[in-house]
Design a protein around this motif. Structure first.
Motif, PDB file in Angstrom:
ATOM      1  N   TRP A   1      -6.977  14.293   5.761  1.00 28.40           N
ATOM      2  CA  TRP A   1      -7.978  13.384   6.302  1.00 28.40           C
ATOM      3  C   TRP A   1      -7.966  13.431   7.835  1.00 28.40           C
ATOM      4  CZ3 TRP A   1      -8.022   7.404   5.160  1.00 28.40           C
ATOM      5  CH2 TRP A   1      -9.256   6.888   5.514  1.00 28.40           C
ATOM      6  N   ILE A   2      -6.772  13.450   8.418  1.00 24.60           N
ATOM      7  CA  ILE A   2      -6.644  13.504   9.874  1.00 24.60           C
ATOM      8  C   ILE A   2      -7.219  14.803  10.424  1.00 24.60           C
ATOM      9  CG2 ILE A   2      -4.934  13.763  11.728  1.00 24.60           C
ATOM     10  CD1 ILE A   2      -3.233  11.674  10.218  1.00 24.60           C
TER      11      ILE A   2
ATOM     12  N   ARG B   1       4.898   8.937  10.253  1.00 18.22           N
ATOM     13  CA  ARG B   1       4.815   7.655  10.971  1.00 18.22           C
ATOM     14  C   ARG B   1       3.388   7.106  10.946  1.00 18.22           C
ATOM     15  NH1 ARG B   1       8.099  10.518  14.568  1.00 18.22           N
ATOM     16  NH2 ARG B   1       6.443  10.578  16.132  1.00 18.22           N
ATOM     17  N   ILE B   2       2.407   7.990  11.108  1.00 14.61           N
ATOM     18  CA  ILE B   2       1.009   7.553  11.020  1.00 14.61           C
ATOM     19  C   ILE B   2       0.718   7.030   9.616  1.00 14.61           C
ATOM     20  CG2 ILE B   2      -1.384   8.378  10.993  1.00 14.61           C
ATOM     21  CD1 ILE B   2      -0.654  10.185  13.370  1.00 14.61           C
ATOM     22  N   ALA B   3       1.188   7.732   8.607  1.00 13.41           N
ATOM     23  CA  ALA B   3       0.964   7.295   7.216  1.00 13.41           C
ATOM     24  C   ALA B   3       1.592   5.927   6.975  1.00 13.41           C
ATOM     25  CB  ALA B   3       1.523   8.327   6.239  1.00 13.41           C
ATOM     26  N   GLY B   4       2.794   5.710   7.494  1.00 19.04           N
ATOM     27  CA  GLY B   4       3.445   4.413   7.328  1.00 19.04           C
ATOM     28  C   GLY B   4       2.677   3.303   8.020  1.00 19.04           C
ATOM     29  N   ARG B   5       2.194   3.566   9.220  1.00 21.83           N
ATOM     30  CA  ARG B   5       1.411   2.554   9.948  1.00 21.83           C
ATOM     31  C   ARG B   5       0.081   2.293   9.244  1.00 21.83           C
ATOM     32  NH1 ARG B   5       3.209   1.673  15.505  1.00 21.83           N
ATOM     33  NH2 ARG B   5       5.402   2.247  15.430  1.00 21.83           N
ATOM     34  N   PHE B   6      -0.545   3.352   8.718  1.00 25.41           N
ATOM     35  CA  PHE B   6      -1.802   3.175   7.999  1.00 25.41           C
ATOM     36  C   PHE B   6      -1.575   2.312   6.756  1.00 25.41           C
ATOM     37  CE2 PHE B   6      -5.178   4.358   5.061  1.00 25.41           C
ATOM     38  CZ  PHE B   6      -6.299   4.257   5.874  1.00 25.41           C
ATOM     39  N   ALA B   7      -0.510   2.609   6.004  1.00 29.11           N
ATOM     40  CA  ALA B   7      -0.176   1.804   4.823  1.00 29.11           C
ATOM     41  C   ALA B   7       0.093   0.359   5.228  1.00 29.11           C
ATOM     42  CB  ALA B   7       1.037   2.402   4.105  1.00 29.11           C
ATOM     43  N   ALA B   8       0.742   0.159   6.374  1.00 25.82           N
ATOM     44  CA  ALA B   8       1.031  -1.201   6.843  1.00 25.82           C
ATOM     45  C   ALA B   8      -0.252  -1.961   7.147  1.00 25.82           C
ATOM     46  CB  ALA B   8       1.931  -1.146   8.077  1.00 25.82           C
TER      47      ALA B   8
ATOM     48  N   ASP C   1       0.846  -1.190   0.000  1.00 28.83           N
ATOM     49  CA  ASP C   1       0.000   0.000   0.000  1.00 28.83           C
ATOM     50  C   ASP C   1       0.880   1.239   0.000  1.00 28.83           C
ATOM     51  OD1 ASP C   1      -2.873   0.831   0.120  1.00 28.83           O
ATOM     52  OD2 ASP C   1      -2.095   1.998   1.808  1.00 28.83           O
ATOM     53  N   LEU C   2       0.416   2.256  -0.692  1.00 31.84           N
ATOM     54  CA  LEU C   2       1.125   3.524  -0.832  1.00 31.84           C
ATOM     55  C   LEU C   2       0.192   4.633  -0.368  1.00 31.84           C
ATOM     56  CD1 LEU C   2       3.671   4.963  -2.038  1.00 31.84           C
ATOM     57  CD2 LEU C   2       2.393   5.111  -4.176  1.00 31.84           C
ATOM     58  N   VAL C   3       0.681   5.511   0.520  1.00 35.63           N
ATOM     59  CA  VAL C   3      -0.126   6.587   1.081  1.00 35.63           C
ATOM     60  C   VAL C   3       0.575   7.914   0.835  1.00 35.63           C
ATOM     61  CG1 VAL C   3      -1.029   7.569   3.232  1.00 35.63           C
ATOM     62  CG2 VAL C   3      -1.103   5.100   2.867  1.00 35.63           C
ATOM     63  N   GLU C   4      -0.166   8.888   0.313  1.00 29.58           N
ATOM     64  CA  GLU C   4       0.348  10.239   0.168  1.00 29.58           C
ATOM     65  C   GLU C   4       0.200  10.940   1.519  1.00 29.58           C
ATOM     66  OE1 GLU C   4      -0.331  14.305  -2.447  1.00 29.58           O
ATOM     67  OE2 GLU C   4      -1.779  12.670  -2.592  1.00 29.58           O
ATOM     68  N   VAL C   5       1.311  11.363   2.093  1.00 29.16           N
ATOM     69  CA  VAL C   5       1.310  11.938   3.439  1.00 29.16           C
ATOM     70  C   VAL C   5       0.423  13.184   3.506  1.00 29.16           C
ATOM     71  CG1 VAL C   5       2.748  12.970   5.246  1.00 29.16           C
ATOM     72  CG2 VAL C   5       3.562  10.956   3.995  1.00 29.16           C
ATOM     73  N   ALA C   6       0.458  14.061   2.507  1.00 26.35           N
ATOM     74  CA  ALA C   6      -0.357  15.283   2.527  1.00 26.35           C
ATOM     75  C   ALA C   6      -1.854  14.946   2.514  1.00 26.35           C
ATOM     76  CB  ALA C   6      -0.001  16.174   1.347  1.00 26.35           C
ATOM     77  N   ALA C   7      -2.239  13.950   1.748  1.00 29.35           N
ATOM     78  CA  ALA C   7      -3.652  13.548   1.711  1.00 29.35           C
ATOM     79  C   ALA C   7      -4.076  12.980   3.057  1.00 29.35           C
ATOM     80  CB  ALA C   7      -3.881  12.521   0.603  1.00 29.35           C
ATOM     81  N   LEU C   8      -3.212  12.201   3.681  1.00 32.18           N
ATOM     82  CA  LEU C   8      -3.533  11.652   4.991  1.00 32.18           C
ATOM     83  C   LEU C   8      -3.630  12.775   6.021  1.00 32.18           C
ATOM     84  CD1 LEU C   8      -4.021   8.887   6.394  1.00 32.18           C
ATOM     85  CD2 LEU C   8      -1.721   9.144   7.272  1.00 32.18           C
TER      86      LEU C   8
ATOM     87  N   ASP D   1      -9.601  16.603   9.172  1.00 38.25           N
ATOM     88  CA  ASP D   1     -11.018  16.771   8.847  1.00 38.25           C
ATOM     89  C   ASP D   1     -11.850  16.378  10.068  1.00 38.25           C
ATOM     90  OD1 ASP D   1     -13.634  16.676   7.934  1.00 38.25           O
ATOM     91  OD2 ASP D   1     -13.122  15.679   6.058  1.00 38.25           O
ATOM     92  N   PRO D   2     -12.550  17.337  10.693  1.00 32.68           N
ATOM     93  CA  PRO D   2     -13.300  17.023  11.921  1.00 32.68           C
ATOM     94  C   PRO D   2     -14.492  16.083  11.683  1.00 32.68           C
ATOM     95  CG  PRO D   2     -13.790  19.250  11.209  1.00 32.68           C
ATOM     96  CD  PRO D   2     -12.689  18.727  10.307  1.00 32.68           C
ATOM     97  N   ARG D   3     -14.904  15.921  10.431  1.00 28.57           N
ATOM     98  CA  ARG D   3     -16.057  15.054  10.146  1.00 28.57           C
ATOM     99  C   ARG D   3     -15.710  13.572  10.209  1.00 28.57           C
ATOM    100  NH1 ARG D   3     -17.141  17.136   4.387  1.00 28.57           N
ATOM    101  NH2 ARG D   3     -14.893  17.011   4.522  1.00 28.57           N
ATOM    102  N   ASP D   4     -14.427  13.227  10.142  1.00 26.48           N
ATOM    103  CA  ASP D   4     -14.019  11.825  10.102  1.00 26.48           C
ATOM    104  C   ASP D   4     -12.789  11.624  10.976  1.00 26.48           C
ATOM    105  OD1 ASP D   4     -13.688   9.170   9.482  1.00 26.48           O
ATOM    106  OD2 ASP D   4     -13.086   9.504   7.412  1.00 26.48           O
ATOM    107  N   PRO D   5     -12.971  11.269  12.232  1.00 25.12           N
ATOM    108  CA  PRO D   5     -11.832  11.129  13.160  1.00 25.12           C
ATOM    109  C   PRO D   5     -11.007   9.872  12.860  1.00 25.12           C
ATOM    110  CG  PRO D   5     -13.854  10.487  14.254  1.00 25.12           C
ATOM    111  CD  PRO D   5     -14.239  10.975  12.875  1.00 25.12           C
ATOM    112  N   LEU D   6     -10.159   9.951  11.858  1.00 22.68           N
ATOM    113  CA  LEU D   6      -9.379   8.804  11.392  1.00 22.68           C
ATOM    114  C   LEU D   6      -8.498   8.203  12.484  1.00 22.68           C
ATOM    115  CD1 LEU D   6      -8.302   7.081   8.917  1.00 22.68           C
ATOM    116  CD2 LEU D   6      -6.413   8.706   8.909  1.00 22.68           C
ATOM    117  N   VAL D   7      -7.753   9.021  13.176  1.00 24.16           N
ATOM    118  CA  VAL D   7      -6.757   8.505  14.115  1.00 24.16           C
ATOM    119  C   VAL D   7      -7.383   7.659  15.228  1.00 24.16           C
ATOM    120  CG1 VAL D   7      -4.986   9.148  15.796  1.00 24.16           C
ATOM    121  CG2 VAL D   7      -5.010  10.214  13.534  1.00 24.16           C
ATOM    122  N   PRO D   8      -8.395   8.148  15.949  1.00 25.45           N
ATOM    123  CA  PRO D   8      -8.948   7.290  17.004  1.00 25.45           C
ATOM    124  C   PRO D   8      -9.700   6.078  16.457  1.00 25.45           C
ATOM    125  CG  PRO D   8     -10.141   9.372  16.907  1.00 25.45           C
ATOM    126  CD  PRO D   8      -8.979   9.487  15.978  1.00 25.45           C
TER     127      PRO D   8
END
Length: 139
Positions: free
Chosen positions: A19-20, A49-56, A9-16, A22-29
């Protein structure tokens, strides 16, 4: 050991980051356990680091052939890292059931960051002694 699945999986850090923030979608918790967030920590490279873990997490579920949903939650895949060691995969819930169904006995996980991108590759392994033997075909 035999390979039973591979995911990448490949994640664009700026897009993540968007997303993080954005108050409408609490991705991290929704995606990370408290222990994972404590290990990720703070600092200027926290988003990477969050992007890498999300991709993992995505790569692991691709290796299992499940994706998220249908009984598999983001928090069913936990990525840990001991200082100086490789990242480790710990499964629970629906992800653990999917792994058990495939006979997964181990993982190889790699995470990398460069140029505003984070990438992860996950390989699901089965013990060679427990691997299914394919039926003999015509000779």
């Amino acid at each position: 050991m035999n390979v039973v699945g591979h995911g990448i999986d490949l994640v664009e850090v700026a897009a993540l980051r968007r997303w993080i923030e954005d108050p409408r979608d609490p991705l991290v918790p929704r995606c990370f356990t408290a222990d994972e967030l404590a290990e990720i920590g703070d600092g200027p490279d926290r988003i990477e680091r969050i992007a890498g873990r999300f991709a993992a997490k995505e790569a692991v579920l691709k290796a299992l052939g499940t994706g998220f949903g249908d009984g598999v939650a983001f928090k069913d895949v936990v990525v840990r890292r001991k200082p100086g060691g490789p990242p480790e995969v710990v499964l629970s819930g629906g992800a653990a059931l999917a792994a058990q169904g495939l006979g997964v006995t181990g993982w190889r996980l790699s995470i990398s960051h460069a140029g505003g991108m984070a990438i992860a590759s996950a390989i699901a392994l089965v013990d060679a002694a427990h691997a299914a033997v394919p039926p003999a075909g015509p000779r």
